[in-house]
Design a protein around this motif. Structure first.
Motif, PDB file in Angstrom:
ATOM      1  N   LYS A 148     110.565  10.058 -13.997  1.00 56.44           N
ATOM      2  CA  LYS A 148     109.840   9.001 -14.698  1.00 56.44           C
ATOM      3  C   LYS A 148     110.324   8.874 -16.141  1.00 56.44           C
ATOM      4  O   LYS A 148     110.516   7.761 -16.656  1.00 56.44           O
ATOM      5  CB  LYS A 148     108.341   9.303 -14.654  1.00 56.44           C
ATOM      6  CG  LYS A 148     107.450   8.215 -15.199  1.00 56.44           C
ATOM      7  CD  LYS A 148     105.988   8.608 -15.007  1.00 56.44           C
ATOM      8  CE  LYS A 148     105.063   7.536 -15.539  1.00 56.44           C
ATOM      9  NZ  LYS A 148     103.627   7.925 -15.335  1.00 56.44           N
ATOM     10  N   LYS A 159     112.557  -1.126  -9.767  1.00 50.32           N
ATOM     11  CA  LYS A 159     111.268  -1.567  -9.249  1.00 50.32           C
ATOM     12  C   LYS A 159     110.810  -0.781  -8.026  1.00 50.32           C
ATOM     13  O   LYS A 159     109.617  -0.782  -7.696  1.00 50.32           O
ATOM     14  CB  LYS A 159     111.331  -3.053  -8.889  1.00 50.32           C
ATOM     15  CG  LYS A 159     111.584  -3.971 -10.078  1.00 50.32           C
ATOM     16  CD  LYS A 159     110.458  -3.900 -11.081  1.00 50.32           C
ATOM     17  CE  LYS A 159     110.661  -4.898 -12.208  1.00 50.32           C
ATOM     18  NZ  LYS A 159     109.581  -4.803 -13.230  1.00 50.32           N
ATOM     19  N   ALA A 160     111.767  -0.126  -7.343  1.00 58.55           N
ATOM     20  CA  ALA A 160     111.399   0.588  -6.122  1.00 58.55           C
ATOM     21  C   ALA A 160     112.392   1.705  -5.841  1.00 58.55           C
ATOM     22  O   ALA A 160     113.582   1.592  -6.151  1.00 58.55           O
ATOM     23  CB  ALA A 160     111.343  -0.373  -4.938  1.00 58.55           C
ATOM     24  N   TRP A 174     105.982  11.829  -0.817  1.00 56.23           N
ATOM     25  CA  TRP A 174     105.610  10.418  -0.941  1.00 56.23           C
ATOM     26  C   TRP A 174     104.292  10.272  -1.690  1.00 56.23           C
ATOM     27  O   TRP A 174     104.146   9.418  -2.568  1.00 56.23           O
ATOM     28  CB  TRP A 174     105.512   9.794   0.441  1.00 56.23           C
ATOM     29  CG  TRP A 174     105.043   8.370   0.447  1.00 56.23           C
ATOM     30  CD1 TRP A 174     105.776   7.256   0.137  1.00 56.23           C
ATOM     31  CD2 TRP A 174     103.730   7.901   0.782  1.00 56.23           C
ATOM     32  NE1 TRP A 174     105.002   6.129   0.261  1.00 56.23           N
ATOM     33  CE2 TRP A 174     103.743   6.494   0.651  1.00 56.23           C
ATOM     34  CE3 TRP A 174     102.557   8.531   1.176  1.00 56.23           C
ATOM     35  CZ2 TRP A 174     102.618   5.716   0.907  1.00 56.23           C
ATOM     36  CZ3 TRP A 174     101.431   7.770   1.424  1.00 56.23           C
ATOM     37  CH2 TRP A 174     101.471   6.364   1.290  1.00 56.23           C
ATOM     38  N   TYR A 177     104.941  11.211  -5.498  1.00 54.24           N
ATOM     39  CA  TYR A 177     105.752  10.171  -6.147  1.00 54.24           C
ATOM     40  C   TYR A 177     104.947   8.892  -6.326  1.00 54.24           C
ATOM     41  O   TYR A 177     104.978   8.257  -7.382  1.00 54.24           O
ATOM     42  CB  TYR A 177     107.003   9.877  -5.317  1.00 54.24           C
ATOM     43  CG  TYR A 177     108.180  10.757  -5.630  1.00 54.24           C
ATOM     44  CD1 TYR A 177     109.258  10.274  -6.376  1.00 54.24           C
ATOM     45  CD2 TYR A 177     108.243  12.062  -5.182  1.00 54.24           C
ATOM     46  CE1 TYR A 177     110.351  11.070  -6.658  1.00 54.24           C
ATOM     47  CE2 TYR A 177     109.331  12.871  -5.454  1.00 54.24           C
ATOM     48  CZ  TYR A 177     110.383  12.368  -6.189  1.00 54.24           C
ATOM     49  OH  TYR A 177     111.462  13.170  -6.475  1.00 54.24           O
ATOM     50  N   LYS A 178     104.243   8.517  -5.289  1.00 56.62           N
ATOM     51  CA  LYS A 178     103.475   7.281  -5.343  1.00 56.62           C
ATOM     52  C   LYS A 178     102.370   7.358  -6.387  1.00 56.62           C
ATOM     53  O   LYS A 178     102.145   6.406  -7.149  1.00 56.62           O
ATOM     54  CB  LYS A 178     102.883   6.988  -3.961  1.00 56.62           C
ATOM     55  CG  LYS A 178     102.177   5.645  -3.859  1.00 56.62           C
ATOM     56  CD  LYS A 178     101.688   5.413  -2.433  1.00 56.62           C
ATOM     57  CE  LYS A 178     100.964   4.076  -2.330  1.00 56.62           C
ATOM     58  NZ  LYS A 178     100.461   3.838  -0.946  1.00 56.62           N
ATOM     59  N   LYS A 179     101.694   8.494  -6.450  1.00 57.06           N
ATOM     60  CA  LYS A 179     100.602   8.646  -7.402  1.00 57.06           C
ATOM     61  C   LYS A 179     101.100   8.580  -8.844  1.00 57.06           C
ATOM     62  O   LYS A 179     100.424   8.045  -9.719  1.00 57.06           O
ATOM     63  CB  LYS A 179      99.875   9.973  -7.164  1.00 57.06           C
ATOM     64  CG  LYS A 179      98.646  10.154  -8.035  1.00 57.06           C
ATOM     65  CD  LYS A 179      97.863  11.387  -7.642  1.00 57.06           C
ATOM     66  CE  LYS A 179      96.607  11.524  -8.490  1.00 57.06           C
ATOM     67  NZ  LYS A 179      95.809  12.716  -8.112  1.00 57.06           N
ATOM     68  N   ASN A 182     103.483   4.629  -9.137  1.00 55.82           N
ATOM     69  CA  ASN A 182     102.792   3.346  -8.945  1.00 55.82           C
ATOM     70  C   ASN A 182     101.887   3.048 -10.137  1.00 55.82           C
ATOM     71  O   ASN A 182     101.396   3.971 -10.778  1.00 55.82           O
ATOM     72  CB  ASN A 182     101.960   3.387  -7.656  1.00 55.82           C
ATOM     73  CG  ASN A 182     102.775   3.063  -6.436  1.00 55.82           C
ATOM     74  OD1 ASN A 182     103.959   2.827  -6.511  1.00 55.82           O
ATOM     75  ND2 ASN A 182     102.126   3.081  -5.283  1.00 55.82           N
ATOM     76  N   PRO A 183     101.672   1.760 -10.457  1.00 53.24           N
ATOM     77  CA  PRO A 183     102.105   0.561  -9.736  1.00 53.24           C
ATOM     78  C   PRO A 183     103.429  -0.013 -10.237  1.00 53.24           C
ATOM     79  O   PRO A 183     103.932  -0.969  -9.642  1.00 53.24           O
ATOM     80  CB  PRO A 183     100.961  -0.413 -10.006  1.00 53.24           C
ATOM     81  CG  PRO A 183     100.521  -0.047 -11.396  1.00 53.24           C
ATOM     82  CD  PRO A 183     100.685   1.444 -11.506  1.00 53.24           C
ATOM     83  N   LYS A 184     103.988   0.547 -11.299  1.00 46.84           N
ATOM     84  CA  LYS A 184     105.211  -0.029 -11.856  1.00 46.84           C
ATOM     85  C   LYS A 184     106.391   0.104 -10.906  1.00 46.84           C
ATOM     86  O   LYS A 184     107.261  -0.773 -10.840  1.00 46.84           O
ATOM     87  CB  LYS A 184     105.536   0.643 -13.193  1.00 46.84           C
ATOM     88  CG  LYS A 184     104.542   0.326 -14.302  1.00 46.84           C
ATOM     89  CD  LYS A 184     104.974   0.963 -15.610  1.00 46.84           C
ATOM     90  CE  LYS A 184     104.009   0.617 -16.725  1.00 46.84           C
ATOM     91  NZ  LYS A 184     104.406   1.242 -18.022  1.00 46.84           N
ATOM     92  N   GLN A 186     107.460   0.968  -6.910  1.00 45.25           N
ATOM     93  CA  GLN A 186     107.048   1.159  -5.525  1.00 45.25           C
ATOM     94  C   GLN A 186     107.828   2.320  -4.902  1.00 45.25           C
ATOM     95  O   GLN A 186     108.985   2.567  -5.250  1.00 45.25           O
ATOM     96  CB  GLN A 186     107.262  -0.117  -4.722  1.00 45.25           C
ATOM     97  CG  GLN A 186     106.483  -1.311  -5.251  1.00 45.25           C
ATOM     98  CD  GLN A 186     104.989  -1.060  -5.269  1.00 45.25           C
ATOM     99  OE1 GLN A 186     104.403  -0.694  -4.257  1.00 45.25           O
ATOM    100  NE2 GLN A 186     104.367  -1.272  -6.422  1.00 45.25           N
ATOM    101  N   VAL A 187     107.190   3.028  -3.975  1.00 40.49           N
ATOM    102  CA  VAL A 187     107.790   4.240  -3.408  1.00 40.49           C
ATOM    103  C   VAL A 187     107.763   4.185  -1.883  1.00 40.49           C
ATOM    104  O   VAL A 187     106.715   3.935  -1.279  1.00 40.49           O
ATOM    105  CB  VAL A 187     107.053   5.504  -3.886  1.00 40.49           C
ATOM    106  CG1 VAL A 187     107.699   6.751  -3.286  1.00 40.49           C
ATOM    107  CG2 VAL A 187     107.053   5.588  -5.414  1.00 40.49           C
TER     108      VAL A 187
END
Length: 228
Positions: A148, A159-160, A174, A177-179, A182-184, A186-187
Protein backbone atom coordinates in the motif's frame (compact mmCIF):
# COMPACT_ATOMS: atom_id res chain seq x y z
CA UNK A 1 -34.51 -49.53 44.87
CA UNK A 2 -34.36 -45.72 44.92
CA UNK A 3 -33.64 -43.73 48.04
CA UNK A 4 -34.87 -40.24 48.76
CA UNK A 5 -32.39 -37.70 50.09
CA UNK A 6 -34.11 -37.96 53.51
CA UNK A 7 -32.57 -41.42 53.80
CA UNK A 8 -29.17 -39.84 54.40
CA UNK A 9 -29.58 -37.39 57.31
CA UNK A 10 -26.06 -37.89 58.58
CA UNK A 11 -24.58 -37.27 55.13
CA UNK A 12 -26.46 -33.99 54.86
CA UNK A 13 -26.11 -32.92 58.46
CA UNK A 14 -22.54 -33.85 59.28
CA UNK A 15 -20.62 -33.51 56.08
CA UNK A 16 -22.43 -30.89 54.05
CA UNK A 17 -20.13 -31.59 51.12
CA UNK A 18 -22.74 -33.00 48.77
CA UNK A 19 -26.36 -32.32 48.09
CA UNK A 20 -29.09 -34.10 46.25
CA UNK A 21 -30.38 -32.54 43.04
CA UNK A 22 -32.61 -34.08 40.36
CA UNK A 23 -30.75 -33.81 37.04
CA UNK A 24 -31.85 -34.21 33.44
CA UNK A 25 -29.44 -36.28 31.36
CA UNK A 26 -29.30 -37.57 27.81
CA UNK A 27 -30.83 -40.94 27.08
CA UNK A 28 -29.22 -43.42 24.70
CA UNK A 29 -31.44 -42.05 21.94
CA UNK A 30 -30.34 -38.53 22.83
CA UNK A 31 -26.65 -39.44 22.67
CA UNK A 32 -27.16 -41.13 19.31
CA UNK A 33 -28.89 -38.00 18.02
CA UNK A 34 -26.03 -35.72 19.17
CA UNK A 35 -23.40 -38.03 17.70
CA UNK A 36 -25.30 -38.20 14.40
CA UNK A 37 -25.43 -34.38 14.22
CA UNK A 38 -21.68 -34.16 14.91
CA UNK A 39 -20.93 -36.72 12.20
CA UNK A 40 -23.07 -34.83 9.67
CA UNK A 41 -21.39 -31.52 10.54
CA UNK A 42 -17.99 -33.21 10.25
CA UNK A 43 -18.80 -34.52 6.78
CA UNK A 44 -20.06 -31.10 5.68
CA UNK A 45 -16.86 -29.51 6.98
CA UNK A 46 -14.65 -32.05 5.20
CA UNK A 47 -16.45 -31.55 1.89
CA UNK A 48 -16.78 -27.77 1.89
CA UNK A 49 -13.83 -26.27 3.79
CA UNK A 50 -11.19 -26.76 1.08
CA UNK A 51 -13.06 -25.03 -1.78
CA UNK A 52 -13.99 -22.28 0.66
CA UNK A 53 -10.37 -21.62 1.68
CA UNK A 54 -8.82 -22.20 -1.75
CA UNK A 55 -10.96 -19.57 -3.38
CA UNK A 56 -10.59 -18.45 -7.00
CA UNK A 57 -12.07 -15.06 -7.68
CA UNK A 58 -9.89 -13.31 -10.29
CA UNK A 59 -10.83 -9.87 -11.55
CA UNK A 60 -9.64 -7.63 -14.38
CA UNK A 61 -6.49 -6.08 -12.90
CA UNK A 62 -3.36 -4.19 -13.88
CA UNK A 63 -1.14 -5.92 -11.32
CA UNK A 64 -0.52 -9.53 -10.33
CA UNK A 65 0.76 -9.89 -6.76
CA UNK A 66 2.70 -13.06 -5.97
CA UNK A 67 3.24 -14.01 -2.35
CA UNK A 68 6.95 -14.72 -2.38
CA UNK A 69 6.99 -17.69 -0.02
CA UNK A 70 5.29 -19.95 -2.58
CA UNK A 71 7.25 -22.69 -4.35
CA UNK A 72 8.84 -22.62 -7.79
CA UNK A 73 5.99 -24.54 -9.43
CA UNK A 74 3.52 -21.93 -8.18
CA UNK A 75 5.73 -19.14 -9.52
CA UNK A 76 5.91 -20.87 -12.90
CA UNK A 77 2.12 -21.10 -13.10
CA UNK A 78 1.82 -17.47 -12.02
CA UNK A 79 3.82 -16.53 -15.13
CA UNK A 80 1.18 -18.21 -17.27
CA UNK A 81 -1.49 -16.17 -15.50
CA UNK A 82 0.57 -13.00 -16.01
CA UNK A 83 0.82 -13.55 -19.75
CA UNK A 84 -2.78 -14.57 -20.24
CA UNK A 85 -4.18 -11.81 -18.05
CA UNK A 86 -2.41 -8.94 -19.83
CA UNK A 87 -1.09 -7.48 -16.58
CA UNK A 88 1.19 -4.47 -16.57
CA UNK A 89 3.30 -5.53 -13.58
CA UNK A 90 4.12 -8.39 -11.25
CA UNK A 91 4.66 -7.39 -7.63
CA UNK A 92 6.38 -9.89 -5.34
CA UNK A 93 6.06 -9.73 -1.58
CA UNK A 94 7.82 -11.63 1.15
CA UNK A 95 9.46 -11.54 4.55
CA UNK A 96 13.18 -12.07 5.27
CA UNK A 97 14.55 -15.54 4.57
CA UNK A 98 14.66 -17.62 7.70
CA UNK A 99 17.61 -19.66 6.51
CA UNK A 100 20.29 -19.44 3.84
CA UNK A 101 20.35 -15.67 3.46
CA UNK A 102 24.11 -15.58 4.16
CA UNK A 103 24.68 -17.87 1.19
CA UNK A 104 22.57 -15.92 -1.31
CA UNK A 105 22.39 -12.50 -2.84
CA UNK A 106 18.74 -12.30 -1.81
CA UNK A 107 17.73 -11.59 1.77
CA UNK A 108 13.96 -11.95 1.49
CA UNK A 109 11.32 -13.89 -0.43
CA UNK A 110 10.27 -10.86 -2.45
CA UNK A 111 13.71 -10.50 -4.04
CA UNK A 112 14.17 -14.26 -4.40
CA UNK A 113 10.86 -14.61 -6.23
CA UNK A 114 11.66 -11.61 -8.44
CA UNK A 115 14.96 -13.23 -9.41
CA UNK A 116 13.14 -16.48 -10.16
CA UNK A 117 10.71 -14.65 -12.43
CA UNK A 118 13.58 -13.04 -14.35
CA UNK A 119 15.29 -16.42 -14.70
CA UNK A 120 12.05 -17.73 -16.22
CA UNK A 121 11.90 -14.97 -18.82
CA UNK A 122 9.93 -12.10 -17.29
CA UNK A 123 11.58 -8.72 -18.08
CA UNK A 124 13.08 -6.94 -15.10
CA UNK A 125 11.07 -3.77 -15.78
CA UNK A 126 7.84 -5.75 -15.30
CA UNK A 127 8.75 -6.92 -11.78
CA UNK A 128 8.55 -4.94 -8.53
CA UNK A 129 9.85 -6.71 -5.39
CA UNK A 130 8.39 -5.24 -2.19
CA UNK A 131 10.01 -6.83 0.88
CA UNK A 132 7.98 -7.27 4.02
CA UNK A 133 9.49 -5.80 7.20
CA UNK A 134 10.44 -8.13 10.03
CA UNK A 135 7.35 -8.90 12.12
CA UNK A 136 6.49 -11.64 14.58
CA UNK A 137 2.84 -11.88 13.60
CA UNK A 138 0.40 -10.82 10.87
CA UNK A 139 2.99 -11.16 8.09
CA UNK A 140 0.34 -11.00 5.38
CA UNK A 141 -0.97 -7.72 6.78
CA UNK A 142 2.58 -6.35 6.95
CA UNK A 143 3.07 -7.29 3.29
CA UNK A 144 -0.12 -5.47 2.33
CA UNK A 145 0.95 -2.41 4.30
CA UNK A 146 4.28 -2.32 2.43
CA UNK A 147 2.46 -2.76 -0.88
CA UNK A 148 0.00 0.00 0.00
CA UNK A 149 2.85 2.39 0.84
CA UNK A 150 4.58 1.63 -2.47
CA UNK A 151 1.40 2.22 -4.48
CA UNK A 152 0.81 5.52 -2.67
CA UNK A 153 4.34 6.72 -3.43
CA UNK A 154 4.35 5.58 -7.04
CA UNK A 155 2.90 7.50 -9.96
CA UNK A 156 0.92 4.50 -11.15
CA UNK A 157 -2.85 4.61 -11.21
CA UNK A 158 -3.48 1.09 -9.93
CA UNK A 159 -7.17 0.31 -9.58
CA UNK A 160 -7.14 -3.47 -9.15
CA UNK A 161 -4.83 -6.34 -8.23
CA UNK A 162 -5.03 -10.11 -8.27
CA UNK A 163 -3.24 -12.11 -5.58
CA UNK A 164 -1.61 -15.34 -6.74
CA UNK A 165 -0.89 -17.67 -3.85
CA UNK A 166 -0.86 -21.29 -2.78
CA UNK A 167 -4.01 -23.32 -2.25
CA UNK A 168 -5.93 -22.78 1.00
CA UNK A 169 -4.01 -19.61 1.87
CA UNK A 170 -5.91 -17.63 -0.78
CA UNK A 171 -9.08 -16.97 1.24
CA UNK A 172 -7.15 -15.40 4.13
CA UNK A 173 -4.88 -13.39 1.85
CA UNK A 174 -7.87 -12.13 -0.13
CA UNK A 175 -9.63 -11.11 3.08
CA UNK A 176 -6.63 -9.19 4.45
CA UNK A 177 -5.77 -7.52 1.12
CA UNK A 178 -9.37 -6.56 0.53
CA UNK A 179 -9.81 -5.13 4.01
CA UNK A 180 -6.66 -3.00 3.74
CA UNK A 181 -6.89 -1.90 0.08
CA UNK A 182 -10.60 -1.44 -0.57
CA UNK A 183 -12.34 0.69 -1.72
CA UNK A 184 -9.58 2.47 -3.64
CA UNK A 185 -8.10 -0.76 -5.01
CA UNK A 186 -10.18 -3.79 -5.94
CA UNK A 187 -8.78 -7.21 -5.02
CA UNK A 188 -9.15 -10.61 -6.66
CA UNK A 189 -7.56 -13.92 -5.74
CA UNK A 190 -6.17 -16.95 -7.58
CA UNK A 191 -5.31 -20.17 -5.73
CA UNK A 192 -2.74 -22.58 -7.11
CA UNK A 193 -3.89 -26.18 -6.40
CA UNK A 194 -2.29 -27.95 -3.45
CA UNK A 195 0.24 -30.75 -3.78
CA UNK A 196 -2.24 -33.35 -2.55
CA UNK A 197 -5.68 -34.71 -3.39
CA UNK A 198 -7.73 -31.61 -2.68
CA UNK A 199 -10.99 -33.55 -3.05
CA UNK A 200 -9.94 -35.82 -0.17
CA UNK A 201 -7.52 -33.61 1.74
CA UNK A 202 -8.04 -35.60 4.94
CA UNK A 203 -6.26 -38.62 3.43
CA UNK A 204 -2.80 -37.00 3.51
CA UNK A 205 -0.77 -35.41 6.28
CA UNK A 206 -0.01 -32.38 4.09
CA UNK A 207 -3.68 -31.87 3.36
CA UNK A 208 -4.70 -32.15 7.01
CA UNK A 209 -1.92 -29.81 8.13
CA UNK A 210 -2.68 -27.25 5.42
CA UNK A 211 -6.45 -27.18 5.83
CA UNK A 212 -6.65 -27.26 9.62
CA UNK A 213 -3.89 -24.71 10.20
CA UNK A 214 -5.32 -22.37 7.57
CA UNK A 215 -8.83 -22.76 8.98
CA UNK A 216 -7.57 -21.58 12.36
CA UNK A 217 -5.56 -18.77 10.77
CA UNK A 218 -8.56 -17.58 8.75
CA UNK A 219 -10.82 -17.57 11.81
CA UNK A 220 -8.21 -15.52 13.65
CA UNK A 221 -7.98 -13.03 10.77
CA UNK A 222 -11.73 -12.88 10.37
CA UNK A 223 -12.73 -12.39 14.00
CA UNK A 224 -9.68 -11.35 16.06
CA UNK A 225 -7.21 -9.57 13.76
CA UNK A 226 -7.01 -5.83 14.06
CA UNK A 227 -5.98 -3.75 11.07
CA UNK A 228 -2.50 -2.27 11.18
Amino acid sequence: MKYAPESFPKLQKLWGLVEYKPVWTLSLKGWLFIISILIILGIIFMRTIHPFLAMNNPIKAEVLVIEGWVGDIVIKEAITEFKQGNYQLIITTGSPLGRGSFLRDYKNYAELTAATLMALGIPKNKIIPIPTPVVNRDRTAASVEALKDWITQSNLNIKAVNIYTYDVHSRRSWFVYKKMLNPKIQVGAIAHPGDYNTQQWWTSSLGVKSVLSETIAYLYARFFWKNL
